[in-house]
Enzyme design. Structure first.
Site, mmCIF file in Angstrom:
data_model
loop_
_atom_site.group_PDB
_atom_site.id
_atom_site.type_symbol
_atom_site.label_atom_id
_atom_site.label_comp_id
_atom_site.label_asym_id
_atom_site.label_seq_id
_atom_site.Cartn_x
_atom_site.Cartn_y
_atom_site.Cartn_z
ATOM 1 N N GLU A 30 0.829 -1.215 0.000
ATOM 2 C CA GLU A 30 0.000 0.000 0.000
ATOM 3 C C GLU A 30 0.865 1.267 0.000
ATOM 4 O O GLU A 30 0.587 2.206 -0.738
ATOM 5 C CB GLU A 30 -0.906 -0.023 1.249
ATOM 6 C CG GLU A 30 -1.758 1.201 1.477
ATOM 7 C CD GLU A 30 -3.001 1.256 0.591
ATOM 8 O OE1 GLU A 30 -3.158 0.402 -0.295
ATOM 9 O OE2 GLU A 30 -3.817 2.167 0.807
ATOM 10 N N THR A 32 -11.854 7.566 -13.282
ATOM 11 C CA THR A 32 -10.842 7.069 -12.338
ATOM 12 C C THR A 32 -11.275 5.764 -11.675
ATOM 13 O O THR A 32 -10.468 5.109 -11.021
ATOM 14 C CB THR A 32 -10.487 8.140 -11.296
ATOM 15 O OG1 THR A 32 -9.282 7.757 -10.624
ATOM 16 C CG2 THR A 32 -11.594 8.322 -10.270
#
Ligand SMILES: *[C@@H]1O[C@H](CO)[C@@H](O)[C@H](O)[C@H]1NC(C)=O
Ligand SMILES: *[C@@H]1O[C@H](CO)[C@@H](O)[C@H](O)[C@H]1NC(C)=O
Ligand SMILES: *[C@@H]1O[C@H](CO)[C@@H](O)[C@H](O)[C@H]1NC(C)=O
Ligand SMILES: *[C@@H]1O[C@H](CO)[C@@H](O)[C@H](O)[C@H]1NC(C)=O
Ligand SMILES: *[C@@H]1O[C@H](CO)[C@@H](O)[C@H](O)[C@H]1NC(C)=O
Ligand SMILES: *[C@@H]1O[C@H](CO)[C@@H](O)[C@H](O)[C@H]1NC(C)=O
Length: 513
Positions: A375, A501
C-alpha cells in the site's frame, strides 16, 4: 492443467510467447498471441463470475461483500455500490445474465434515502460514473446485451436523479463543493475546505451528464469548482509549475498548503486534466496545458532514483520544494497517465517516462513474497527499518504499509503500457499480478483485502471486498488480454472512449485528435 502450474510456479519471471513485435504507428498491429490471451481473459472472467456469485448470494443489494464471513456491509450509502460498479465490467466481458441483473436493479435504487454521510467524490466516480458508462455502452456498441430497453434509459434517468440530489453541494460562496453531505437534510459536514482530488475528480462525469441530458448545469458546477484548481492561488501553493497543494478553502478558493504529489488525495486531479482533453479536444485545451505543466515539472523536479537501485524511477511527494521519498500503490496510476498523455500529445518523452514509472511499480510487485505490491513504500535512505535493510538493498524500496486492498493502479498502468507500446511483456506482468492476486486474496465467496504482501500467503484476510474490485481490478486484468474494441485505449491516441478514475469507460464527446 500442467501448463497452468508451470505458469504459476514461474509467476515472477517475465514470460515470452513468441508473439510478433509491435511497430509503433503501424496500422497492422497484432495484439499478442490470441490463444494465450483468450485463455487468460477467460481465467479473469472466472474470477469475476466467482466473486459476482458470492456478492449476489451473500451481499446483494448491499454495497459490498465480506468474502470470508459471507456477510455484507454498506460503506457507500447502501445503494448497491458493487452492483453499479460491476456493470461496465460485466458489459466488456459480455456477460448478459449479469448485465441484466444489474440493469433490472438500478431503476429500483432510491438515491434520496441514506442516513450516512455521502461522499460527493466517491458517489460521483462509482455510482454516477458506473451508470453513465453502462448507458454509453448499452446505447452504443453493446446494445444487444440489454433485454429491456427501458432499463437502459433508466441508467441516465437515475444518473440525473442522483446528480440533482447531490447538486446542492456546490452551493458555497466560491462554488467549490462540500464533499461530506447529509442529503436527507441537505446539509454538509461543514468542513472549511475540500481536497484537490475530491474537488478535481468530478468534472468528467458531471460534464458528460450535461452532454447527455442537454442540461448544462452539471458541467457548469463542476467546471466552476475546477477553475480554482486550474488557476491556483496564492502563488506559493504551486511550488513547481502545475504541481499544487492539497487543501482548498471553500469560502475563499485559496489553497491552504503546498504539499502534494501523485498520491492519494491529489492523484486523480492530475489524471483528469489529460482525460478531459481526451474527452473533448476542443473544449479542454486549458486542462491539457495544465497537465503538460504538471508532467514537465514532475519529470524535472520529482523524479527520484533509489540510492540502492539507481536503475529504478519513482516519483517523490513534495512539501513546497522539499521532496519526500515515499509513494503508494494508489500513485502507480501515474505511469499509465503519462503514457496516455504521451500518446494523445505525440510526445515520446512522456511515453518513455511513463514506461520507467511502470517499471518501478512492477518492481514493488516482483520483489515481495506474494508477488503483490504494498500500500505504501519509501526509498528514503535515512530511515530504513533495520529489518528491511537487505530488502531495500536488493529492491530499492522498503514497505511502510504492507496491506493490499484489492487496488487496481498497477494493473491499470500495465494496461496503458501494453495498449500503447504493444509490448506483450506488459500482458505477462498483468497475468503474473492476476495469478498472484487470485492465489493470495481468494476467500470463501470472493476476494479479500490482505494484511501483508510480503509474507507467504499474504497474512490475515481482512474480510472486505471493495466495490472497485469489480469495476477496476477485474476490468484491467481482463481487457489487457481481450480483443481490440472501440472502448479500448487506442494505440495511436485516437480514443473514442476515456476511462474515469473508477475504470468506467465514457464515450468521448469531442472531435478525434
Ligand atoms: C500461442 O499460445 C499457445 C498457448 O500458450 C501456444 O501453444 C502457441 O504455441 C502460441 N503460439 C505462438 C505463435 O506463439
Ligand atoms: C423493463 O424495465 C422497467 C424499468 O426500467 C420496468 O418497469 C419494466 O417492468 C421492465 N419490463 C419487463 C418486461 O421486465
Ligand atoms: C438542470 O439541472 C439543475 C440541477 O439539478 C436543475 O436545477 C435545473 O432545473 C435543470 N434545468 C433544466 C432546464 O431542466
Ligand atoms: C477559510 O477562509 C475563511 C475566510 O477567509 C477563514 O475564516 C477560515 O479560517 C479559512 N479556513 C481555513 C481552514 O483556513
Ligand atoms: C525544477 O527543475 C528545473 C529544471 O531542472 C529547474 O530549473 C528548477 O529550478 C526546478 N524547480 C525548483 C523549484 O527546484
Ligand atoms: C484462481 O484460483 C482458483 C481457486 O484456487 C483456481 O481454481 C484457478 O485455477 C486460479 N486461476 C489461475 C489462473 O491461477
Amino acid at each position: 492443467m500442467l501448463w497452468l502450474q508451470v505458469i504459476f510456479l514461474g509467476s515472477c519471471l517475465p514470460l515470452s510467447f513468441g508473439a510478433p513485435t509491435y511497430q509503433r504507428k503501424s496500422s497492422k498491429r497484432t495484439y499478442g498471441n490470441a490463444t494465450e490471451s483468450q485463455y487468460r481473459a477467460n481465467a479473469v472472467k472466472e474470477a469475476f463470475q466467482f466473486s459476482w456469485h458470492g456478492y449476489k448470494t451473500y451481499a446483494f443489494p448491499h454495497d459490498e461483500l465480506h468474502p470470508v464471513s459471507n456477510t455484507y456491509s454498506d460503506s457507500r450509502n447502501g445503494w448497491g455500490a458493487s452492483a453499479v460498479d460491476a456493470l461496465s465490467t460485466a458489459l466488456v466481458m459480455e456477460l448478459p445474465d449479469v448485465v441484466n441483473e444489474i440493469i433490472d436493479f438500478i431503476p429500483t435504487i432510491n438515491f434520496a434515502v441514506t442516513s450516512d454521510q455521502v461522499s460527493l467524490f466517491e458517489t460521483t466516480i462509482r455510482y454516477l460514473g458506473g451508470m453513465l458508462a453502462g448507458y454509453d455502452l448499452l446505447k452504443g456498441p453493446l446494445s444487444s446485451l440489454a433485454v429491456n430497453d427501458s432499463n437502459v434509459d433508466a441508467l441516465l434517468t437515475q444518473a440525473k436523479n442522483l446528480a440533482d440530489i447531490l447538486a446542492y453541494a456546490f452551493d458555497t460562496p466560491t462554488g467549490i463543493p462540500h464533499n461530506g453531505l447529509y442529503i436527507e437534510s441537505k446539509t454538509t459536514d461543514n468542513s472549511p475546505d475540500n481536497g484537490l482530488a475530491t474537488t478535481g475528480t468530478l468534472v468528467l462525469e458531471w460534464t458528460h451528464l450535461s452532454d447527455l441530458t442537454g442540461n448544462t448545469t452539471y458541467a457548469d458546477l463542476s467546471q466552476k469548482a475546477e477553475s480554482y484548481l486550474l488557476n491556483p492561488q496564492p502563488a506559493s501553493s504551486e511550488p513547481f509549475p502545475g504541481l499544487v497543494g492539497t487543501n482548498i478553502n471553500i469560502t475563499t478558493g485559496l489553497f491552504e498548503d503546498a504539499t502534494g504529489g501523485w498520491v492519494g488525495g491529489d492523484d486523480s486531479f492530475y489524471e483528469y486534466l489529460i482525460k478531459m482533453f481526451v474527452y473533448d479536444t476542443s473544449r479542454f485545451k486549458e486542462y491539457r496545458d495544465r497537465w503538460i505543466a504538471a508532467a514537465d515539472s514532475t519529470i524535472a523536479n520529482l523524479t527520484s532514483h533509489p540510492t540502492t537501485r539507481p536503475d529504478l524511477t519513482f516519483v517523490a511527494m513534495f512539501d513546497s520544494t522539499r521532496l519526500i521519498l515515499e509513494s503508494e500503490h494508489l500513485a502507480c496510476f501515474d505511469g499509465g497517465n503519462f503514457l496516455l498523455g504521451g500518446e494523445v500529445l505525440g510526445r515520446q518523452d512522456y511515453i518513455d517516462y511513463g514506461l520507467a514509472l511502470v517499471n518501478g511499480c512492477h518492481d514493488t510487485y516482483a520483489s515481495t513474497a506474494t508477488g503483490i505490491g504494498p500500500e505504501v513504500f519509501s526509498w528514503d535512505p535515512n530511515s530504513v527499518p533495520a529489518d528491511q535493510s537487505a530488502f531495500f538493498q536488493a529492491n530499492g524500496f522498503y514497505i511502510t504499509n504492507s496491506i493490499y486492498d484489492l487496488r487496481p493502479e498497477v494493473l491499470e498502468s500495465y494496461y496503458y503500457a501494453y495498449r500503447i507500446t504493444g509490448d506483450t511483456k506488459y500482458q505477462d506482468w498483468a497475468w503474473d499480478a492476476f495469478v498472484a492476486i487470485n492465489t493470495t486474496t481468494r476467500a470463501n465467496s470472493g476476494f479479500s483485502e490482505i494484511e501483508n504482501v510480503n509474507t507467504p500467503g499474504g497474512g490475515a484476510k481482512d474480510d472486505f471486498q471493495e466495490s472497485f474490485w469489480f469495476a477496476e481490478v477485474m476490468k484491467y486484468a481482463y481487457i489487457i488480454h481481450a480483443p481490440d474494441a472501440e472502448w479500448q485505449v487506442n494505440s495511436e491516441g485516437k480514443n473514442k472512449w476515456v476511462f474515469n478514475t473508477e475504470a468506467h469507460p465514457l464515450k468521448v464527446a469531442g472531435p478525434p485528435i
